[in-house]
Write an enzyme that holds these catalytic residues in place. Structure first.
Site, short mmCIF file in Angstrom:
data_model
loop_
_atom_site.label_atom_id
_atom_site.label_comp_id
_atom_site.label_asym_id
_atom_site.label_seq_id
_atom_site.Cartn_x
_atom_site.Cartn_y
_atom_site.Cartn_z
N ASP A 132 0.99 -0.96 -0.20
CA ASP A 132 -0.02 -0.30 -0.22
C ASP A 132 0.83 1.17 0.21
O ASP A 132 0.38 2.21 0.80
CB ASP A 132 -0.92 0.51 1.32
CG ASP A 132 -1.54 -1.82 1.50
OD1 ASP A 132 -2.11 -1.93 0.75
OD2 ASP A 132 -1.95 -1.67 2.63
N GLU B 68 -11.07 0.81 -3.65
CA GLU B 68 -10.28 1.35 -2.02
C GLU B 68 -9.13 2.47 -2.61
O GLU B 68 -9.19 2.74 -3.66
CB GLU B 68 -10.17 -0.02 -1.87
CG GLU B 68 -8.95 -1.24 -2.10
CD GLU B 68 -9.36 -2.73 -1.26
OE1 GLU B 68 -10.26 -2.84 0.31
OE2 GLU B 68 -8.60 -3.15 -1.61
#
Ligand SMILES: *[C@@H]1O[C@H](CO)[C@@H](O)[C@H](O)[C@H]1NC(C)=O
Ligand SMILES: *[C@@H]1O[C@H](CO)[C@@H](O)[C@H](O)[C@H]1NC(C)=O
Ligand SMILES: *[C@@H]1O[C@H](CO)[C@@H](O)[C@H](O)[C@H]1NC(C)=O
Ligand SMILES: *[C@@H]1O[C@H](CO)[C@@H](O)[C@H](O)[C@H]1NC(C)=O
Ligand SMILES: *[C@@H]1O[C@H](CO)[C@@H](O)[C@H](O)[C@H]1NC(C)=O
Length: 579
Positions: free
Chosen positions: A36, A204
């Site tokens: 991420d 997301e």
């Protein structure tokens, strides 16, 4: 005359173009577990932060001027007092700090993230999650990172975006938008739905950007397995309606046989020459998708983002031919480690824990002490697995006597000299290749008493996890018992396995066993949802003896001569490059 001018300038242009010939770099740019990623540029320096789940200190910040050499400069979450009690109350192995965003605003660096705890399953992201917003004027200092502003989003993966009018907006999974009050932590209600993505599951990891009169909303969708992808939409107004790019997904390796899989979830930024780049995460698993101990690593690709147009990206692969990178340099302040470098530590009383070392949850610092003979570690009742009997000392929720660094290369050697002051059966100290308490491979010096035998020191190789893990042990030969320490080794010589062994100093390596890399590539409980990656490190334990928080007295271990030697990086199924 005109023709002559054209020829003259054309010649100069060609010369300039030649001087600025294309560059090559290799993915991953942040090898090892770096999921991420979120990155920005401030002046001539790029900054990235990545997820760390329950590892602590968490949220490492890396800085680079050339997009190749990344120095770890600080950790955003570095003190228990920033989130009192939270780490030790975190039960699941993949809870903790998920998916941060880093931004620079008003002369400060800001990192927004979501801390997940006590969620019964990975799908249950209900009440047990906390939004955290940290800030620092000096990102090169751990101490400069503030205590977090706490807020309560309903969804994961917060982005923070300041509009021209100074308002701060948080976009989260869904994708929904709320205004955030930077003083109270209050989020505006109700959340405004912005975009559902293009139909992949789990829209997301949103990031908002404003460029050429548009708000661009770049997200991840398809889930963080083989279908992962980056998609984008835009609008003239921050609240929408958002128009999806017909060219979506703009970056993915889904449906291909690429070595780099799970490509998605990242951030886009430009360099000082006006070239754009995207950093996302990916796994080096190939289509077989069962062997990826380093989990999700950060990879980079060039992007073209012309005025008023959608960004267009090159696909992610191991060797990237791209327009000129900034000039190569390691001129980054600080004493932190450059990701992917070797470690060679000979410790004494003045040593400090290296900045790239991590614990599993907040540790009990008093159990780690540098002395002139090495790093002394007081054992924890929890071993690397622990036990789930309701005793929080055994679950690891009172710290585990374990410290580690990331595996950053496919092929590496790791060795540490270990001595154990054993006084009672069950005491043990060793080295481990560790994904989670559910999955790890250890080789340790252990004081054991097999039935009908005398108690003594053994070298024990054991693994915990799926795939009927291997075990082996042998009694320490007399001359080894006399020696001050035993050198314990973990080596990866190919992509599929880890070899564990022992030697007396530089003497012959005795191999005790081989463990499949697949054993530490997935969690037992969530094969498709593995978010974390392998750490290699050292531990000391009394394997559950006694009661309460502490082991019975004794069994202190001393670790010396820590070596992590990077050897080679696989960048394709059959292709490795030396490092
Ligand atoms: C954990 O949670 C409990 C109950 O919510 C709380 O009382 C405690 O202070 C927390 N912290 C620790 C370190 O246990
Ligand atoms: C997302 O999908 C839901 C369900 O189909 C729909 O009601 C909603 O309008 C969509 N939201 C946006 C922003 O398009
Ligand atoms: C240089 O790199 C850019 C960006 O990847 C690419 O579009 C271009 O084709 C490359 N040029 C050459 C000559 O390889
Ligand atoms: C790694 O270990 C192997 C086997 O012990 C040895 O042959 C090799 O030289 C080591 N490589 C490095 C770089 O130390
Ligand atoms: C690890 O600790 C648990 C809990 O104390 C214990 O049950 C288990 O036997 C230990 N493992 C080994 C190999 O000693």
């Amino acid at each position: 005359m005109v023709a002559l001018h054209i020829a003259f300038w054309g010649g100069l242009f060609a010369l300039a173009a030649q001087a600025q010939s294309n560059s090559t770099f290799f993915n991953p740019v942040l090898p090892g577990w770096h999921s991420d990623p979120s990155c920005i540029r401030v002046d001539d320096t790029f900054y990235c932060v990545t997820s760390t789940f329950i590892a602590f200190p968490g949220l490492p910040v890396y800085a680079s001027k050339d997009l190749k050499n990344w120095r770890q400069i600080s950790r955003v979450w570095n003190r228990e007092s920033q989130l009192p009690g939270v780490s030790w109350n975190t039960t699941l192995q993949q809870d903790g700090m998920w998916a941060p965003t880093i931004r620079y605003h008003d002369n400060e660096f800001w990192v927004i993230c979501e801390y997940i705890l006590n969620s019964a399953t990975l799908e249950d992201l209900g009440d047990g999650s906390v939004g955290v917003l940290f800030r620092a004027a000096d990102p090169f200092s751990d101490e400069a990172w503030s205590d977090p502003l706490i807020f309560h989003p309903n969804k994961i993966d917060p982005d923070i975006f300041w509009d021209d009018d100074g308002k701060a907006y948080v976009a989260t999974q869904g994708i929904v938008l709320q205004e955030l009050d930077l003083v109270t932590g209050e989020l505006s209600q109700p959340a405004i739905p912005l975009w559902n993505g293009t139909g992949g599951v789990w829209p997301e990891g949103p990031h908002l950007y404003k460029k050429d009169g548009y708000y661009y909303l770049m997200i991840a969708e398809g889930g963080t397995a083989q279908n992962h992808a980056v998609t984008i939409a835009r609008s003239k107004s921050i609240t929408g309606p958002y128009e999806s790019n017909v060219a979506n997904p703009i970056l993915t390796n889904r449906g291909t046989d690429a070595y780099f899989t799970r490509v998605g979830h990242g951030d886009i930024f430009d360099d000082e020459n006006g070239n754009w780049w995207i950093i996302v995460h990916a796994s080096r698993s190939g289509v077989a998708y069962d062997n990826m101990p380093m989990g999700r690593e950060s990879v980079m690709a060039p992007a073209r983002w012309d005025e008023g147009e959608w960004p267009v990206m090159d696909s992610v692969k191991g060797e990237m031919e791209v327009w000129p990178l900034p000039e190569e340099t390691r001129d980054i302040p600080g004493d932190g480690y450059f990701n992917g470098d070797a470690d060679a530590y000979d410790w004494d009383a003045a040593s400090k824990m290296p900045k790239h070392f991590v614990y599993w949850r907040v540790p009990r610092y008093e159990n780690f002490q540098f002395t002139d003979s090495g790093l002394q570690i007081v054992p924890s009742r929890a071993n690397m697995t622990g036990a789930y009997t309701g005793d929080i000392a055994l679950t690891g929720q009172r710290g585990i006597s374990f410290v580690s660094r990331r595996q950053t290369e496919t092929i590496f050697n790791f060795s540490v000299d270990v001595s154990l002051d054993a006084t009672a059966v069950g005491q043990e100290a060793g080295v481990t290749a560790f994904l989670a308490q559910e999955n790890h491979v250890d080789i340790g010096l252990a004081y054991l008493q097999p039935c009908n035998e005398e108690a003594g020191l053994f070298i024990r190789f054991r693994a915990h996890g799926r795939l009927s893990p291997p075990q082996a042990m042998f009694r320490l030969p007399a001359d080894w018992v006399e020696a001050e320490s035993v050198r314990l080794h973990i080596q990866a010589r190919d992509q599929e396995s880890f070899v564990l062994g022992a030697s007396l100093g530089d003497g012959e390596l005795i191999e005790l066993g081989t463990a499949p890399a697949e054993l530490i590539s997935h969690l037992d409980s969530a094969r498709s949802g593995t978010f974390i990656g392998v750490l290699v490190g050292i531990y000391a334990t009394c394997n559950g003896a006694g009661e309460g928080i502490d082991c019975p007295e004794g069994g202190v271990a001393t670790f010396q001569r820590w070596r992590y030697e990077p050897i080679a990086q696989f960048i394709d199924y059959e292709r490795s490059i030396p490092v």
